[in-house]
Design an enzyme around this catalytic site. Structure first.
Site, PDB file in Angstrom:
ATOM      1  N   GLY A   1       0.837  -1.201   0.000  1.00 11.55           N
ATOM      2  CA  GLY A   1       0.000   0.000   0.000  1.00 11.55           C
ATOM      3  C   GLY A   1       0.867   1.244   0.000  1.00 11.55           C
TER       4      GLY A   1
ATOM      5  N   GLY B   1       0.561   5.914   0.243  1.00 10.29           N
ATOM      6  CA  GLY B   1      -0.212   7.134   0.371  1.00 10.29           C
ATOM      7  C   GLY B   1       0.657   8.325   0.037  1.00 10.29           C
ATOM      8  N   GLY B   2       0.104   9.509   0.214  1.00  9.48           N
ATOM      9  CA  GLY B   2       0.846  10.706  -0.113  1.00  9.48           C
ATOM     10  C   GLY B   2       2.057  10.918   0.769  1.00  9.48           C
ATOM     11  N   MET B   3       2.033  10.351   1.988  1.00  6.82           N
ATOM     12  CA  MET B   3       3.120  10.604   2.925  1.00  6.82           C
ATOM     13  C   MET B   3       4.057   9.420   3.110  1.00  6.82           C
ATOM     14  SD  MET B   3       2.414  13.679   3.648  1.00  6.82           S
ATOM     15  CE  MET B   3       3.525  14.025   5.008  1.00  6.82           C
ATOM     16  N   GLY B   4       3.695   8.265   2.609  1.00  4.13           N
ATOM     17  CA  GLY B   4       4.561   7.133   2.861  1.00  4.13           C
ATOM     18  C   GLY B   4       4.177   5.892   2.090  1.00  4.13           C
TER      19      GLY B   4
ATOM     20  N   VAL C   1       3.808   1.447   2.468  1.00  3.87           N
ATOM     21  CA  VAL C   1       3.603   0.338   3.395  1.00  3.87           C
ATOM     22  C   VAL C   1       4.110  -0.936   2.729  1.00  3.87           C
ATOM     23  CG1 VAL C   1       1.970  -0.941   4.815  1.00  3.87           C
ATOM     24  CG2 VAL C   1       1.577   1.478   4.344  1.00  3.87           C
TER      25      VAL C   1
ATOM     26  N   LYS D   1       5.139   0.498   7.879  1.00 10.94           N
ATOM     27  CA  LYS D   1       4.795   1.800   7.317  1.00 10.94           C
ATOM     28  C   LYS D   1       6.008   2.716   7.421  1.00 10.94           C
ATOM     29  CE  LYS D   1       1.330   5.475   8.026  1.00 10.94           C
ATOM     30  NZ  LYS D   1       0.130   5.836   8.834  1.00 10.94           N
TER      31      LYS D   1
ATOM     32  N   ASP E   1     -11.801   7.928  12.100  1.00 12.89           N
ATOM     33  CA  ASP E   1     -11.771   7.675  10.659  1.00 12.89           C
ATOM     34  C   ASP E   1     -12.163   6.238  10.346  1.00 12.89           C
ATOM     35  OD1 ASP E   1     -11.455   8.481   8.006  1.00 12.89           O
ATOM     36  OD2 ASP E   1      -9.376   7.811   7.928  1.00 12.89           O
TER      37      ASP E   1
END
Length: 424
Positions: free
Chosen positions: A24, A26-29, A31, A45, A138
């Site tokens: 996986g 995302g914008g920041m990291g 996984v 992560k 969330d």
């Protein structure tokens, strides 16, 4: 999304965890699927080097501290972390299975019995989190993983201490998933209360039972208007009649009108028992229905061809050849997706960046390794998972033993596959 091979720029080890592939981003990291020296799989992560700054480290360290305080049978556990490393990382329990959004996309909504069992399980888990003075904030279908031992909640990157105004989030911003967000959170009200998780759980159960969320819109501003408009009621179409009263209450516009989590558990139990089942029986049925066939790590890619041994006309191995026959080349189970951590976390930009709803993969998505189905077993109705032939033990570069022969085989195949498919 399947486990993807490591790129040439990815690390191969972090904090003692050998990294086997990507699961996986995302914008920041990013996984990764990792394995501890003792063979324990983990979701590792890592914050991208391009965004590592003092604020990102502070948010990441806050997430680690929050995860240290969270415990429970239905919560993905923190295994280890180092927010002060050159590349800050944390490792959490790896849960093999689909998330709820992908399961519903592939198999359709759950019947009311299984939805009620899911509700009782998750409500009890959230109640445990609330007792620890935390809110999830969330919860959404992508944050519910349907593992082989039942559902678990993941991604506490947005978790905050209940009744606390202390936050690293910039003022006048809203962070979260709008389609599962209660009106008070969408309006930026503080402090938030446990009722926000009750509402989000109601949205998750609505999705499980019907395949859609309370509000849907192509434009995020329209979606926020629907969520915050007291005159706009949530869409409960497709929900079984026995679940409508509970979901109506959980999705109430006013926080004080929503039931407590203990009441949610009781009402879910009532739905289960009205159908002639005990709660434990419904839980077992839920797990049997949603758990993906177990995937062996080395079955995620087709196995490398075994070397053939030349034989003489007399049937004897030629000189210098190994007399042992080639190993079997059958593959293991590879027909379901594996765990993918959603791209939410402490370092995400605190703006309205979420899509209006979950973006599940196509229902026909399948893993890279395919096998014909075997006969189902009497106990579970699922096909047994054939085991791949074991390979010989191997050692890593420089003679250092890999964490396991299984890890070495998997990592090598992932890298070979990447080299074949790379465009450079």
């Amino acid at each position: 999304m399947q486990i993807a091979p490591l790129s040439p720029h990815d690390p191969t080890e972090l904090g003692g965890y050998e990294l086997l592939g990507r699961i996986g981003h995302g914008g920041m990291g990013q996984v990764y699927l990792g394995e501890s020296p003792g063979g324990e799989p983990a979701a590792v992560k890592v914050i991208k080097p391009s965004v590592v700054d003092s604020e990102t480290r502070q948010r990441f360290a806050q997430e680690v501290e929050i995860l240290k305080t969270i415990w429970g049978a239905r919560i993905a556990a923190l295994l280890d972390a180092d927010p002060e490393a050159d590349r800050p990382w944390l490792a959490t329990e790896y849960i093999e299975g689909l998330d709820l959004s992908r399961h519903v996309a592939s198999h359709g909504p759950l019947p009311s019995l299984l939805t009620a069992s899911l509700g009782a399980t998750l409500a009890e888990a959230l109640a445990t989190v609330h007792k620890q003075g935390l809110l999830h904030r969330d919860l959404k279908p992508a944050n519910v993983l349907l593992g082989p031992n039942g559902p678990k909640i993941i991604d506490f990157g947005l978790a905050v201490f209940a009744e606390s105004s202390v936050s690293l989030t910039a003022p006048n911003t809203v962070v979260g998933t709008p389609s599962c967000m209660p009106p008070e959170q969408a309006n930026g009200e503080k402090p938030l209360t446990p009722a926000v998780d009750v509402y989000a759980l109601g949205a998750v159960l609505l999705f499980a039972a019907s395949g859609h969320l309370p509000y849907q819109a192509a434009n995020i501003h329209v979606l926020f208007h629907q969520v915050t408009d007291p005159a706009k009621t949530p869409d409960l179409s497709g929900v079984p009649d026995e679940l409508v009263p509970l979901l109506t209450a959980m999705l109430a516009h006013q926080a004080q009108d929503r039931p407590a989590l203990d009441d949610v558990v009781k009402q879910c139990r009532a739905v289960i028992e009205a159908q002639g089942f005990k709660v434990a029986q419904a839980r077992r049925r839920l797990t049997s229905h949603t758990a993906a066939p177990t995937q062996l790590l080395d079955s995620l890619l087709p196995p490398a061809e075994a070397p053939t041994v030349p034989f003489s006309p007399a049937g004897e191995p030629e000189a210098g050849a190994t007399a042992e026959p080639p190993a079997a080349t059958g593959t293991g189970i590879g027909t379901e997706t594996t765990r993918v951590l959603p791209p939410t976390g402490p370092g995400r930009t605190p703006t309205l960046v979420d899509h209006p709803g979950p973006q599940p993969e196509a229902a026909g998505a399948r893993g890279p390794a395919q096998i014909p189905p075997s006969a189902p077993t009497a106990d579970t109705g699922r096909a047994p998972s054939p085991l791949p032939a074991p390979g010989p033990p191997a050692r890593a570069r420089g003679g250092r033993p890999r964490h396991s022969a299984q890890a070495r085989i998997t990592a090598q195949r992932l890298r070979e596959a990447y080299a074949v498919s790379a465009t450079f």
